[in-house]
Design a protein around this motif. Structure first.
Motif, PDB file in Angstrom:
ATOM      1  N   ILE A  33     -28.726 -36.881 -40.696  1.00 58.64           N
ATOM      2  CA  ILE A  33     -27.440 -37.708 -41.070  1.00 58.64           C
ATOM      3  C   ILE A  33     -27.178 -38.933 -40.184  1.00 58.64           C
ATOM      4  CG2 ILE A  33     -25.133 -37.890 -41.830  1.00 58.64           C
ATOM      5  CD1 ILE A  33     -26.715 -34.485 -41.500  1.00 58.64           C
ATOM      6  N   GLY A  34     -27.599 -40.202 -40.252  1.00 55.14           N
ATOM      7  CA  GLY A  34     -27.759 -40.928 -39.349  1.00 55.14           C
ATOM      8  C   GLY A  34     -28.688 -40.634 -38.296  1.00 55.14           C
ATOM      9  N   ALA A  35     -28.666 -41.158 -37.006  1.00 53.45           N
ATOM     10  CA  ALA A  35     -29.258 -40.935 -35.945  1.00 53.45           C
ATOM     11  C   ALA A  35     -29.255 -39.714 -34.888  1.00 53.45           C
ATOM     12  CB  ALA A  35     -29.521 -42.323 -34.744  1.00 53.45           C
ATOM     13  N   THR A  36     -28.088 -39.195 -35.057  1.00 55.12           N
ATOM     14  CA  THR A  36     -27.746 -37.857 -34.116  1.00 55.12           C
ATOM     15  C   THR A  36     -27.384 -37.040 -34.874  1.00 55.12           C
ATOM     16  OG1 THR A  36     -25.332 -38.869 -33.989  1.00 55.12           O
ATOM     17  CG2 THR A  36     -27.012 -39.763 -32.371  1.00 55.12           C
ATOM     18  N   ASP A  37     -26.837 -36.712 -35.938  1.00 56.10           N
ATOM     19  CA  ASP A  37     -26.707 -35.518 -36.582  1.00 56.10           C
ATOM     20  C   ASP A  37     -27.755 -34.811 -37.349  1.00 56.10           C
ATOM     21  OD1 ASP A  37     -24.018 -35.727 -35.595  1.00 56.10           O
ATOM     22  OD2 ASP A  37     -23.513 -36.796 -37.432  1.00 56.10           O
ATOM     23  N   LYS A  38     -27.834 -33.426 -37.295  1.00 54.32           N
ATOM     24  CA  LYS A  38     -28.877 -32.801 -37.925  1.00 54.32           C
ATOM     25  C   LYS A  38     -28.208 -31.801 -39.073  1.00 54.32           C
ATOM     26  CE  LYS A  38     -32.049 -32.923 -33.868  1.00 54.32           C
ATOM     27  NZ  LYS A  38     -33.014 -31.890 -33.116  1.00 54.32           N
ATOM     28  N   ASP A  39     -28.656 -31.788 -40.290  1.00 54.24           N
ATOM     29  CA  ASP A  39     -28.414 -30.695 -41.070  1.00 54.24           C
ATOM     30  C   ASP A  39     -28.693 -29.452 -40.616  1.00 54.24           C
ATOM     31  OD1 ASP A  39     -28.220 -28.926 -43.284  1.00 54.24           O
ATOM     32  OD2 ASP A  39     -27.915 -30.593 -44.593  1.00 54.24           O
ATOM     33  N   SER A  40     -27.950 -28.453 -40.119  1.00 44.41           N
ATOM     34  CA  SER A  40     -28.123 -27.305 -39.530  1.00 44.41           C
ATOM     35  C   SER A  40     -28.784 -26.142 -40.575  1.00 44.41           C
ATOM     36  CB  SER A  40     -26.957 -26.548 -39.279  1.00 44.41           C
ATOM     37  OG  SER A  40     -26.018 -26.156 -40.417  1.00 44.41           O
ATOM     38  N   THR A  41     -28.951 -26.491 -41.727  1.00 47.15           N
ATOM     39  CA  THR A  41     -29.552 -25.497 -42.703  1.00 47.15           C
ATOM     40  C   THR A  41     -31.023 -26.123 -43.087  1.00 47.15           C
ATOM     41  OG1 THR A  41     -28.658 -26.764 -44.644  1.00 47.15           O
ATOM     42  CG2 THR A  41     -27.560 -24.918 -43.773  1.00 47.15           C
ATOM     43  N   PHE A  42     -31.448 -27.105 -42.540  1.00 44.32           N
ATOM     44  CA  PHE A  42     -32.662 -27.529 -42.810  1.00 44.32           C
ATOM     45  C   PHE A  42     -33.965 -26.720 -42.260  1.00 44.32           C
ATOM     46  CE2 PHE A  42     -36.333 -30.373 -41.627  1.00 44.32           C
ATOM     47  CZ  PHE A  42     -36.650 -30.694 -42.802  1.00 44.32           C
ATOM     48  N   PRO A  43     -33.938 -26.348 -41.308  1.00 45.85           N
ATOM     49  CA  PRO A  43     -35.001 -25.411 -41.077  1.00 45.85           C
ATOM     50  C   PRO A  43     -35.164 -24.248 -41.965  1.00 45.85           C
ATOM     51  CG  PRO A  43     -33.930 -26.118 -38.919  1.00 45.85           C
ATOM     52  CD  PRO A  43     -33.071 -26.576 -39.929  1.00 45.85           C
ATOM     53  N   ALA A  44     -34.124 -23.657 -42.273  1.00 43.58           N
ATOM     54  CA  ALA A  44     -34.097 -22.594 -42.896  1.00 43.58           C
ATOM     55  C   ALA A  44     -34.487 -23.013 -44.616  1.00 43.58           C
ATOM     56  CB  ALA A  44     -32.693 -21.717 -43.118  1.00 43.58           C
ATOM     57  N   ASN A  45     -33.796 -24.092 -45.056  1.00 42.96           N
ATOM     58  CA  ASN A  45     -33.995 -24.362 -46.394  1.00 42.96           C
ATOM     59  C   ASN A  45     -35.582 -24.938 -46.423  1.00 42.96           C
ATOM     60  OD1 ASN A  45     -31.581 -23.977 -47.371  1.00 42.96           O
ATOM     61  ND2 ASN A  45     -30.851 -25.981 -47.058  1.00 42.96           N
ATOM     62  N   TYR A  46     -36.135 -25.871 -45.367  1.00 43.61           N
ATOM     63  CA  TYR A  46     -37.396 -26.294 -45.702  1.00 43.61           C
ATOM     64  C   TYR A  46     -38.391 -25.239 -45.732  1.00 43.61           C
ATOM     65  CZ  TYR A  46     -40.662 -30.389 -45.174  1.00 43.61           C
ATOM     66  OH  TYR A  46     -41.302 -31.458 -45.141  1.00 43.61           O
ATOM     67  N   MET A  47     -38.405 -24.160 -44.488  1.00 46.91           N
ATOM     68  CA  MET A  47     -39.266 -23.185 -44.329  1.00 46.91           C
ATOM     69  C   MET A  47     -39.068 -22.185 -45.697  1.00 46.91           C
ATOM     70  SD  MET A  47     -39.644 -20.448 -41.428  1.00 46.91           S
ATOM     71  CE  MET A  47     -39.781 -21.468 -40.308  1.00 46.91           C
ATOM     72  N   GLY A  48     -37.873 -21.994 -46.125  1.00 48.76           N
ATOM     73  CA  GLY A  48     -37.732 -21.047 -47.047  1.00 48.76           C
ATOM     74  C   GLY A  48     -38.316 -21.450 -48.584  1.00 48.76           C
ATOM     75  N   ALA A  49     -38.059 -22.721 -48.829  1.00 47.39           N
ATOM     76  CA  ALA A  49     -38.506 -23.471 -50.079  1.00 47.39           C
ATOM     77  C   ALA A  49     -39.984 -23.192 -49.939  1.00 47.39           C
ATOM     78  CB  ALA A  49     -38.238 -24.758 -50.243  1.00 47.39           C
ATOM     79  N   ARG A  50     -40.570 -23.711 -48.953  1.00 52.00           N
ATOM     80  CA  ARG A  50     -42.040 -23.657 -48.892  1.00 52.00           C
ATOM     81  C   ARG A  50     -42.722 -22.196 -48.877  1.00 52.00           C
ATOM     82  NH1 ARG A  50     -44.958 -27.447 -44.288  1.00 52.00           N
ATOM     83  NH2 ARG A  50     -43.403 -28.751 -45.379  1.00 52.00           N
ATOM     84  N   ALA A  51     -41.773 -21.289 -48.006  1.00 50.54           N
ATOM     85  CA  ALA A  51     -42.541 -19.949 -48.420  1.00 50.54           C
ATOM     86  C   ALA A  51     -42.506 -19.491 -49.712  1.00 50.54           C
ATOM     87  CB  ALA A  51     -41.666 -19.061 -47.351  1.00 50.54           C
ATOM     88  N   ALA A  52     -41.598 -19.763 -50.574  1.00 51.13           N
ATOM     89  CA  ALA A  52     -41.263 -19.280 -51.823  1.00 51.13           C
ATOM     90  C   ALA A  52     -42.188 -19.999 -52.831  1.00 51.13           C
ATOM     91  CB  ALA A  52     -39.468 -19.428 -52.243  1.00 51.13           C
ATOM     92  N   GLY A  53     -42.964 -20.904 -52.191  1.00 52.44           N
ATOM     93  CA  GLY A  53     -44.101 -21.457 -53.225  1.00 52.44           C
ATOM     94  C   GLY A  53     -43.460 -23.064 -53.863  1.00 52.44           C
ATOM     95  N   LEU A  54     -42.520 -23.374 -53.358  1.00 54.86           N
ATOM     96  CA  LEU A  54     -41.963 -24.808 -53.662  1.00 54.86           C
ATOM     97  C   LEU A  54     -42.677 -25.814 -52.994  1.00 54.86           C
ATOM     98  CD1 LEU A  54     -39.657 -22.572 -54.794  1.00 54.86           C
ATOM     99  CD2 LEU A  54     -38.306 -24.724 -54.910  1.00 54.86           C
ATOM    100  N   ILE A  55     -42.713 -26.911 -53.564  1.00 54.97           N
ATOM    101  CA  ILE A  55     -43.247 -28.078 -52.707  1.00 54.97           C
ATOM    102  C   ILE A  55     -41.889 -28.702 -52.361  1.00 54.97           C
ATOM    103  CG2 ILE A  55     -44.305 -30.529 -53.009  1.00 54.97           C
ATOM    104  CD1 ILE A  55     -45.918 -29.539 -55.535  1.00 54.97           C
TER     105      ILE A  55
END
Length: 311
Positions: A33-55
């Motif tokens: 979000i902007g240049a300084t804020d990171k979505d705290s759930t992104f690592p878990a969401n990105y890895m979890g989605a990919r591990a479950a077979g989603l693109i």
């Protein structure tokens, strides 16, 4: 068309295996979000989605009113690369909430600068997400030479592209859906094509796209998430430092052995999926001393066998 969802921290913890079982093919996750804020759930969401077979895809929620396009592009690309890299091409989410009272020409120039920088960093043609009214009001359709389109338009049989001269790639057609595995309402989307066409669009297998495999030497937020998850399912006390070293490898091997997976010490799709499954069930018992000794003995034997082959 091919169905998918997009998510952010607003959706909380997600059981990605249930999302996949419900028939969703892709998931686009907010990264920055902007240049300084990171979505705290992104690592878990990105890895979890990919591990479950989603693109998987990742988007940057733009804040031109408070940060430069270059700063946002650099922060966004770095964060996504720390978590496995791009599959769906990079995405800029531009909405009224991020632009304040900036005039249309300034908004367009900001988007163009972001797109140029992201293209130079990733080699991929980016996607612009916005609503019909925002595209029309700010003449964002003039950016079609640089961006593909992800359009938000609800309650219609087909989306109004706001003057965009080419067809859309993604269409967000609802923002109030219930999806298994998610305890909040979710945005629903279509990719404008078949699954094979989506894979082709993402360049799966080429263009720096690969399946996430974490191994010795890997670093970043994806490794931190892995270490945290291993501590939960194994009861270990790994230091959550984002550095995949010998201790993390040993924990991965132990988890693989306990769950009857190939014991290679690498957290690939099958291992990551099994960890996600274990998180949604009762914790795996912590390894006993005997199991740890057995694993160490096995590793030592493998090393000795390798040394025998050295002349």
């Amino acid at each position: 068309m091919t169905p998918g969802i997009d998510v952010s921290s607003y959706q909380g913890d997600i059981t990605w295996s249930q999302v996949a079982q419900a028939g969703y093919i892709f998931a686009i996750c907010r990264a920055t979000i902007g240049a300084t804020d990171k979505d705290s759930t992104f690592p878990a969401n990105y890895m979890g989605a990919r591990a479950a077979g989603l693109i998987s895809g990742a988007y940057n929620f733009a804040y031109p009113v408070s940060s430069t396009a270059i700063d946002e592009a650099n922060a966004y690309v770095a964060y996504v690369k720390d978590n496995g890299g791009f599959v769906i091409p990079p995405i800029l989410d531009i909405e009224q909430a991020g632009v304040g009272n900036l005039d249309s020409a300034t908004i367009r120039q900001w988007c163009a600068t972001w797109g140029t920088q992201v293209k130079s960093l990733t080699g991929m043609r980016p996607i612009l997400y916005s609503s019909t009214s925002f595209i029309e009001a700010n003449q964002l359709y003039t950016l079609a030479y640089m961006f593909d389109l992800w359009i938000a338009d609800y309650g219609v049989a087909s989306p109004n592209l706001g003057g965009w001269p080419t067809s859309y790639k993604f269409w967000q057609y609802s923002d109030t859906a219930d999806v298994p595995g998610i305890n909040a309402q979710v945005d629903l989307n279509y990719f404008n094509g078949t699954l094979d066409q989506l894979k082709q669009y993402c360049g799966m297998g080429v263009n720096n796209v690969s399946v996430t495999v974490l191994a010795v030497g890997s670093t970043g937020d994806a490794v931190r998430t892995l270490q945290t998850d291993l501590n939960k399912v194994l009861g270990t006390k790994l230091t959550v430092d984002g550095d995949f070293g010998p201790a993390t490898e040993a924990a991965v091997r132990t988890f693989q052995q306990l769950n009857h997976l190939t014991v290679d010490g690498e957290a690939g799709p099958q291992t990551l999926a099994a960890i996600q499954k274990a998180l949604n069930q009762s914790p795996t018992p912590a390894p006993t001393n005997a199991q740890i000794v057995s694993q160490a003995t096995s590793l030592l034997q493998q090393a000795q066998n390798l040394l025998k082959g050295v002349k």
